[in-house]
Design a protein around this motif. Structure first.
Motif, PDB file in Angstrom:
ATOM      1  N   ASP A 168       5.661   6.007   3.550  1.00  0.00           N
ATOM      2  CA  ASP A 168       6.754   6.803   4.103  1.00  0.00           C
ATOM      3  C   ASP A 168       8.073   6.158   3.706  1.00  0.00           C
ATOM      4  O   ASP A 168       8.553   5.230   4.360  1.00  0.00           O
ATOM      5  CB  ASP A 168       6.624   6.890   5.622  1.00  0.00           C
ATOM      6  CG  ASP A 168       7.572   7.897   6.237  1.00  0.00           C
ATOM      7  OD1 ASP A 168       8.658   8.106   5.665  1.00  0.00           O
ATOM      8  OD2 ASP A 168       7.240   8.473   7.279  1.00  0.00           O
ATOM      9  N   ALA A 169       8.657   6.659   2.612  1.00  0.00           N
ATOM     10  CA  ALA A 169       9.887   6.068   2.094  1.00  0.00           C
ATOM     11  C   ALA A 169      11.059   6.280   3.047  1.00  0.00           C
ATOM     12  O   ALA A 169      11.947   5.423   3.170  1.00  0.00           O
ATOM     13  CB  ALA A 169      10.210   6.659   0.719  1.00  0.00           C
ATOM     14  N   GLU A 170      11.074   7.412   3.736  1.00  0.00           N
ATOM     15  CA  GLU A 170      12.203   7.728   4.624  1.00  0.00           C
ATOM     16  C   GLU A 170      12.319   6.701   5.747  1.00  0.00           C
ATOM     17  O   GLU A 170      13.410   6.256   6.087  1.00  0.00           O
ATOM     18  CB  GLU A 170      12.028   9.128   5.210  1.00  0.00           C
ATOM     19  CG  GLU A 170      13.203   9.581   6.059  1.00  0.00           C
ATOM     20  CD  GLU A 170      13.073  11.028   6.509  1.00  0.00           C
ATOM     21  OE1 GLU A 170      13.728  11.388   7.492  1.00  0.00           O
ATOM     22  OE2 GLU A 170      12.307  11.789   5.872  1.00  0.00           O
ATOM     23  N   ASP A 171      11.172   6.321   6.343  1.00  0.00           N
ATOM     24  CA  ASP A 171      11.172   5.348   7.437  1.00  0.00           C
ATOM     25  C   ASP A 171      10.691   3.971   6.989  1.00  0.00           C
ATOM     26  O   ASP A 171      10.529   3.072   7.817  1.00  0.00           O
ATOM     27  CB  ASP A 171      10.291   5.845   8.582  1.00  0.00           C
ATOM     28  CG  ASP A 171      10.864   7.096   9.235  1.00  0.00           C
ATOM     29  OD1 ASP A 171      12.096   7.183   9.362  1.00  0.00           O
ATOM     30  OD2 ASP A 171      10.078   7.987   9.605  1.00  0.00           O
ATOM     31  N   ASN A 172      10.450   3.827   5.686  1.00  0.00           N
ATOM     32  CA  ASN A 172      10.010   2.557   5.101  1.00  0.00           C
ATOM     33  C   ASN A 172       8.755   2.018   5.793  1.00  0.00           C
ATOM     34  O   ASN A 172       8.679   0.856   6.187  1.00  0.00           O
ATOM     35  CB  ASN A 172      11.139   1.513   5.155  1.00  0.00           C
ATOM     36  CG  ASN A 172      10.861   0.323   4.242  1.00  0.00           C
ATOM     37  OD1 ASN A 172      10.233   0.470   3.192  1.00  0.00           O
ATOM     38  ND2 ASN A 172      11.317  -0.847   4.638  1.00  0.00           N
TER      39      ASN A 172
END
Length: 342
Positions: A168-172
């Motif tokens: 999940d790149a948005e929330d790392n």
């Protein structure tokens, strides 16, 4: 006279307004995150959904993600239901008209329809479980909290549990080790099997994962631990027909949400059209993935009639089944799984 915004079933997107379509039958939202809204009040969202034709709702409690114990969540949910009852009383006293089916209902479908929106309030329950993001923190103490929550009179099953192999790149958020996730899934699945409770699975992998590894591994866990006799749901299904059929062979239900209405998701709609009618479910997964034509807005349960309309219409064009009868069959499936009377 303008409708109080708390009760409005018209949503605006890019200066255009879209009115929620009339329900085809009673609707169940089998997966709603009431604690995850960004800009919405949960009690108001419950009230609007009741006005839109929702007559059963299943929400989610996760002891790790939600940072509260089961007793506190139970009290919170009861509070939202009570507030929603007051809001509905206000709406009806002010002359707000709940949505009614557009066509004439016949037979069992007509018998099932309750025009009183307050009917929803006795059919709201929650599932207890830890999302795969929480696998590294799943201790004996957390397991005991999930087990305790299953005794709540508002708890109707286990979930959402499963496997998430996506970064999940948005929330790392990095995916936890796969074996760890499978072990935590198996431990919680065992609770559903032992208690004879339905379970909802969250399964996700990277888009370029041609093996669909999260589904492959989950299938193996289900084969090893067992599928609860009370039911197993693949929530927010976003895969193809072959994947659907493999899980249906195990007796799993398949839940379709707003993403199934997106233009690019032909494979998902094909799976909906081919899924055995007695294994179909609808959901919102709100606040995520609002359906077309309001994609991009913060999703809420009152938006589910768009998903029902789009998917039943598509299936009808393929199979010749009546859309209202499809919707009614899905309602019966939902009640069988989660329709506990509070």
């Amino acid at each position: 006279m303008q409708t109080d915004p708390r009760f409005s079933l018209v949503f605006a997107k890019k200066k255009k307004e879209f009115a929620v379509p009339a329900p085809l039958a009673p609707i169940a939202d089998t997966h709603a995150h009431l604690m995850s809204f960004w800009d919405k009040d949960p009690a108001e969202a419950i009230a609007r959904s009741a006005l839109a034709g929702v007559r059963q709702m299943t929400t989610i409690w996760d002891p790790l993600a939600d940072h509260r114990d089961a007793a506190t969540y139970h009290e919170q949910l009861v509070g939202w239901i009570d507030q929603a009852r007051d809001l509905l009383d206000q709406a009806l006293a002010a002359g707000v008209a709940p949505l009614e089916p557009a066509g004439e209902l016949i037979g069992p479908c007509a018998d099932a329809w309750d025009s009183n929106p307050r009917a929803l309030l006795s059919r709201i329950s929650f599932l207890a479980g830890v999302h795969p993001y929480g696998a590294p923190e799943y201790t004996d103490d957390v397991h005991a909290q999930v087990l305790e929550a299953l005794d709540s009179p508002l708890c109707s099953g286990v979930g959402e549990i499963g496997l998430d192999y996506h970064f999940d790149a948005e929330d790392n958020i990095e995916a936890a080790p796969h074996q760890m996730q499978m072990d935590v899934m198996a431990r919680q699945l065992s609770l559903a099997v032992e208690r004879n409770l339905p379970v909802e699975l969250h399964l996700r992998h990277e888009a370029d994962d041609v093996e669909r590894s999260s589904h492959l591994d989950a299938y193996n866990v289900l084969k090893r631990v067992g599928v609860p006799a009370a039911g197993c749901v693949l929530h927010c299904f976003g895969e193809d027909r072959a994947t659907m059929e493999r899980f249906c062979d195990l007796g799993c239900h398949i839940a379709f949400g707003g993403a199934a209405t997106f233009k690019r998701n032909d494979e998902v709609r094909e799976a909906f059209a081919a899924c055995p009618l007695d294994l179909l479910l609808f959901e919102t997964d709100c606040p995520y993935m609002a359906p077309e034509p309001i994609r991009g807005l913060e999703c809420e349960p009152a938006m589910i009639p768009w998903t029902v309309e789009a998917l039943t219409g598509y299936r009808s064009s393929v199979t010749g089944e009546d859309p209202a009868q499809i919707a009614y069959a899905v309602w019966r499936n939902s009640l069988k799984l989660f329709g506990r009377q509070n």
